[in-house]
Design a protein around this motif. Structure first.
Motif, PDB file in Angstrom:
ATOM      1  N   LEU A 158      82.333 -34.775  19.940  1.00 42.70           N
ATOM      2  CA  LEU A 158      82.151 -35.967  19.112  1.00 42.70           C
ATOM      3  C   LEU A 158      80.710 -36.026  18.344  1.00 42.70           C
ATOM      4  CD1 LEU A 158      83.053 -38.900  21.805  1.00 42.70           C
ATOM      5  CD2 LEU A 158      84.437 -38.007  20.081  1.00 42.70           C
ATOM      6  N   ASN A 159      79.848 -35.110  18.679  1.00 48.49           N
ATOM      7  CA  ASN A 159      78.655 -35.184  17.935  1.00 48.49           C
ATOM      8  C   ASN A 159      78.893 -34.183  16.761  1.00 48.49           C
ATOM      9  OD1 ASN A 159      76.782 -37.090  19.171  1.00 48.49           O
ATOM     10  ND2 ASN A 159      76.181 -35.349  20.637  1.00 48.49           N
ATOM     11  N   ALA A 160      79.547 -33.102  16.866  1.00 50.26           N
ATOM     12  CA  ALA A 160      79.948 -32.134  15.830  1.00 50.26           C
ATOM     13  C   ALA A 160      80.816 -32.841  14.772  1.00 50.26           C
ATOM     14  CB  ALA A 160      80.495 -30.994  16.508  1.00 50.26           C
ATOM     15  N   ARG A 161      81.715 -33.802  15.200  1.00 51.49           N
ATOM     16  CA  ARG A 161      82.737 -34.417  14.369  1.00 51.49           C
ATOM     17  C   ARG A 161      81.898 -35.451  13.523  1.00 51.49           C
ATOM     18  NH1 ARG A 161      87.649 -35.827  18.402  1.00 51.49           N
ATOM     19  NH2 ARG A 161      88.594 -33.815  18.478  1.00 51.49           N
ATOM     20  N   ILE A 162      80.755 -36.180  14.415  1.00 55.06           N
ATOM     21  CA  ILE A 162      80.308 -37.350  13.488  1.00 55.06           C
ATOM     22  C   ILE A 162      79.035 -36.550  12.727  1.00 55.06           C
ATOM     23  CG2 ILE A 162      78.051 -38.728  13.868  1.00 55.06           C
ATOM     24  CD1 ILE A 162      79.394 -39.312  16.572  1.00 55.06           C
ATOM     25  N   ALA A 163      78.610 -35.340  12.893  1.00 55.31           N
ATOM     26  CA  ALA A 163      77.935 -34.353  11.872  1.00 55.31           C
ATOM     27  C   ALA A 163      78.588 -34.006  10.626  1.00 55.31           C
ATOM     28  CB  ALA A 163      77.232 -33.366  12.468  1.00 55.31           C
ATOM     29  N   GLU A 178      78.058 -35.118   6.915  1.00 49.63           N
ATOM     30  CA  GLU A 178      77.805 -34.330   5.774  1.00 49.63           C
ATOM     31  C   GLU A 178      78.697 -34.655   4.796  1.00 49.63           C
ATOM     32  OE1 GLU A 178      78.441 -29.468   5.637  1.00 49.63           O
ATOM     33  OE2 GLU A 178      77.134 -30.224   7.175  1.00 49.63           O
ATOM     34  N   ALA A 179      79.987 -34.808   4.956  1.00 50.43           N
ATOM     35  CA  ALA A 179      81.140 -35.222   3.770  1.00 50.43           C
ATOM     36  C   ALA A 179      80.566 -36.351   3.179  1.00 50.43           C
ATOM     37  CB  ALA A 179      82.350 -35.313   4.615  1.00 50.43           C
ATOM     38  N   ARG A 180      80.496 -37.355   4.042  1.00 52.14           N
ATOM     39  CA  ARG A 180      79.737 -38.643   3.239  1.00 52.14           C
ATOM     40  C   ARG A 180      78.683 -38.486   2.352  1.00 52.14           C
ATOM     41  NH1 ARG A 180      76.586 -42.045   6.894  1.00 52.14           N
ATOM     42  NH2 ARG A 180      75.167 -40.809   6.191  1.00 52.14           N
ATOM     43  N   ASP A 181      77.561 -37.644   2.820  1.00 56.60           N
ATOM     44  CA  ASP A 181      76.468 -37.434   1.730  1.00 56.60           C
ATOM     45  C   ASP A 181      76.782 -36.612   0.746  1.00 56.60           C
ATOM     46  OD1 ASP A 181      74.969 -38.845   3.980  1.00 56.60           O
ATOM     47  OD2 ASP A 181      74.135 -36.935   4.713  1.00 56.60           O
ATOM     48  N   ARG A 182      77.560 -35.754   0.878  1.00 56.52           N
ATOM     49  CA  ARG A 182      78.146 -34.901  -0.370  1.00 56.52           C
ATOM     50  C   ARG A 182      78.818 -35.932  -1.449  1.00 56.52           C
ATOM     51  NH1 ARG A 182      79.893 -31.150   3.491  1.00 56.52           N
ATOM     52  NH2 ARG A 182      81.912 -31.696   3.191  1.00 56.52           N
ATOM     53  N   LEU A 183      79.730 -36.787  -0.711  1.00 56.66           N
ATOM     54  CA  LEU A 183      80.238 -37.638  -1.726  1.00 56.66           C
ATOM     55  C   LEU A 183      79.383 -39.006  -2.356  1.00 56.66           C
ATOM     56  CD1 LEU A 183      82.935 -38.984  -2.830  1.00 56.66           C
ATOM     57  CD2 LEU A 183      83.237 -40.352  -0.787  1.00 56.66           C
ATOM     58  N   GLU A 184      78.412 -39.148  -1.409  1.00 58.85           N
ATOM     59  CA  GLU A 184      77.404 -40.010  -2.015  1.00 58.85           C
ATOM     60  C   GLU A 184      76.452 -39.505  -3.413  1.00 58.85           C
ATOM     61  OE1 GLU A 184      74.861 -41.479   1.166  1.00 58.85           O
ATOM     62  OE2 GLU A 184      76.253 -43.247   1.272  1.00 58.85           O
ATOM     63  N   ALA A 185      76.238 -38.129  -2.961  1.00 61.29           N
ATOM     64  CA  ALA A 185      75.653 -37.438  -3.988  1.00 61.29           C
ATOM     65  C   ALA A 185      76.234 -37.291  -5.269  1.00 61.29           C
ATOM     66  CB  ALA A 185      75.093 -36.278  -3.395  1.00 61.29           C
ATOM     67  N   ASN A 234      90.953 -48.067  34.375  1.00 60.85           N
ATOM     68  CA  ASN A 234      89.957 -47.041  34.381  1.00 60.85           C
ATOM     69  C   ASN A 234      90.340 -45.946  33.202  1.00 60.85           C
ATOM     70  OD1 ASN A 234      88.337 -47.946  36.448  1.00 60.85           O
ATOM     71  ND2 ASN A 234      89.650 -47.224  37.754  1.00 60.85           N
ATOM     72  N   ILE A 235      91.696 -45.730  33.041  1.00 59.68           N
ATOM     73  CA  ILE A 235      92.176 -44.893  32.152  1.00 59.68           C
ATOM     74  C   ILE A 235      91.729 -45.217  30.788  1.00 59.68           C
ATOM     75  CG2 ILE A 235      94.166 -43.908  30.964  1.00 59.68           C
ATOM     76  CD1 ILE A 235      95.600 -43.805  33.731  1.00 59.68           C
ATOM     77  N   ARG A 236      91.850 -46.497  30.319  1.00 56.28           N
ATOM     78  CA  ARG A 236      91.734 -46.992  29.201  1.00 56.28           C
ATOM     79  C   ARG A 236      90.249 -47.141  28.959  1.00 56.28           C
ATOM     80  NH1 ARG A 236      94.807 -49.998  26.100  1.00 56.28           N
ATOM     81  NH2 ARG A 236      93.394 -51.552  25.758  1.00 56.28           N
ATOM     82  N   TYR A 237      89.342 -47.322  30.124  1.00 54.70           N
ATOM     83  CA  TYR A 237      87.775 -47.427  29.967  1.00 54.70           C
ATOM     84  C   TYR A 237      87.254 -45.860  29.491  1.00 54.70           C
ATOM     85  CZ  TYR A 237      83.103 -47.174  31.891  1.00 54.70           C
ATOM     86  OH  TYR A 237      81.781 -46.799  32.137  1.00 54.70           O
ATOM     87  N   LEU A 238      87.840 -44.918  30.114  1.00 55.57           N
ATOM     88  CA  LEU A 238      87.590 -43.514  29.927  1.00 55.57           C
ATOM     89  C   LEU A 238      87.999 -43.129  28.424  1.00 55.57           C
ATOM     90  CD1 LEU A 238      88.286 -42.071  33.501  1.00 55.57           C
ATOM     91  CD2 LEU A 238      86.011 -42.340  32.405  1.00 55.57           C
ATOM     92  N   LEU A 239      88.948 -43.540  28.141  1.00 56.11           N
ATOM     93  CA  LEU A 239      89.630 -43.356  26.701  1.00 56.11           C
ATOM     94  C   LEU A 239      88.635 -43.953  25.734  1.00 56.11           C
ATOM     95  CD1 LEU A 239      93.326 -43.232  27.122  1.00 56.11           C
ATOM     96  CD2 LEU A 239      92.076 -41.246  26.980  1.00 56.11           C
ATOM     97  N   ALA A 240      88.272 -45.085  25.828  1.00 56.75           N
ATOM     98  CA  ALA A 240      87.386 -45.964  24.964  1.00 56.75           C
ATOM     99  C   ALA A 240      86.075 -45.127  24.847  1.00 56.75           C
ATOM    100  CB  ALA A 240      87.387 -47.211  25.514  1.00 56.75           C
ATOM    101  N   ALA A 241      85.798 -44.526  25.980  1.00 56.87           N
ATOM    102  CA  ALA A 241      84.391 -44.032  26.157  1.00 56.87           C
ATOM    103  C   ALA A 241      84.615 -42.503  25.263  1.00 56.87           C
ATOM    104  CB  ALA A 241      83.896 -43.450  27.493  1.00 56.87           C
ATOM    105  N   GLY A 242      85.565 -42.050  24.618  1.00 55.12           N
ATOM    106  CA  GLY A 242      85.828 -40.984  23.664  1.00 55.12           C
ATOM    107  C   GLY A 242      86.251 -39.652  24.616  1.00 55.12           C
ATOM    108  N   LEU A 243      86.755 -40.114  25.819  1.00 54.10           N
ATOM    109  CA  LEU A 243      87.539 -38.763  26.555  1.00 54.10           C
ATOM    110  C   LEU A 243      88.943 -39.072  26.084  1.00 54.10           C
ATOM    111  CD1 LEU A 243      86.204 -39.363  30.071  1.00 54.10           C
ATOM    112  CD2 LEU A 243      85.189 -37.836  28.371  1.00 54.10           C
ATOM    113  N   THR A 244      89.692 -37.683  26.210  1.00 57.76           N
ATOM    114  CA  THR A 244      91.029 -37.471  25.848  1.00 57.76           C
ATOM    115  C   THR A 244      91.769 -37.514  27.383  1.00 57.76           C
ATOM    116  OG1 THR A 244      91.227 -35.085  26.483  1.00 57.76           O
ATOM    117  CG2 THR A 244      90.379 -35.905  24.305  1.00 57.76           C
ATOM    118  N   LEU A 245      93.207 -37.685  27.131  1.00 60.04           N
ATOM    119  CA  LEU A 245      94.017 -37.765  28.225  1.00 60.04           C
ATOM    120  C   LEU A 245      93.864 -36.594  29.397  1.00 60.04           C
ATOM    121  CD1 LEU A 245      97.476 -39.263  27.244  1.00 60.04           C
ATOM    122  CD2 LEU A 245      95.699 -40.367  28.754  1.00 60.04           C
ATOM    123  N   ASP A 246      93.530 -35.202  28.596  1.00 54.61           N
ATOM    124  CA  ASP A 246      93.116 -34.041  29.536  1.00 54.61           C
ATOM    125  C   ASP A 246      91.934 -34.159  30.103  1.00 54.61           C
ATOM    126  OD1 ASP A 246      95.726 -32.868  28.739  1.00 54.61           O
ATOM    127  OD2 ASP A 246      94.808 -31.732  27.023  1.00 54.61           O
TER     128      ASP A 246
END
Length: 123
Positions: free
Chosen positions: A93-98, A102-109, A48-60
């Motif tokens: 997670l959404n903020a990190r993805i954004a 953004e960094a990828r888009d700048r590099l591509e440009a 269960n711990i591994r399931y929650l970690l794989a879902a993006g949660l932290t140990l905290d």
């Protein structure tokens, strides 16, 4: 069950199990030889711990789910606190993805600009 057996049964490493124990998510007894000995039920808890970690949660974050780690976490009705933690983690997670997008888009440009000048990137 010794730490190596628990690691094999859960698809994790002894190091990760020691980390989970230090975080207070699992516990063990000590055998007379000093080895850690885990209850058989710890297998479900670690999965269960591994399931929650794989879902993006932290140990905290996982600590919030302590009351239900010994059952079927994925089928348990969510608590208000659990939902709040999950929603907060999703926002992070959404903020990190954004930011990464953004960094990828700048590099591509920048690469498009350089390649349109006849300079080809080395791949």
């Amino acid at each position: 069950m010794r730490i190596g057996e628990l690691a094999r049964a859960t698809g994790t490493t002894p190091r990760a199990l020691r980390h989970y124990e230090e975080a207070g998510l699992i516990s063990s007894e000590r055998a007379s030889n000093g080895y850690r000995v885990y209850d058989e039920r710890t297998v479900v808890r670690v999965r269960n711990i591994r399931y929650l970690l794989a879902a993006g949660l932290t140990l905290d974050d996982v600590r919030v789910f302590l009351p239900c780690l010994d059952g079927d976490v994925s089928a348990a009705p969510p608590s208000d606190k659990g939902l709040r933690v999950a929603l907060e983690r999703l926002a992070v997670l959404n903020a990190r993805i954004a930011a990464q997008t953004e960094a990828r888009d700048r590099l591509e440009a920048a690469l498009r600009e350089k390649t349109s000048d006849g300079v080809r990137p080395v791949v």
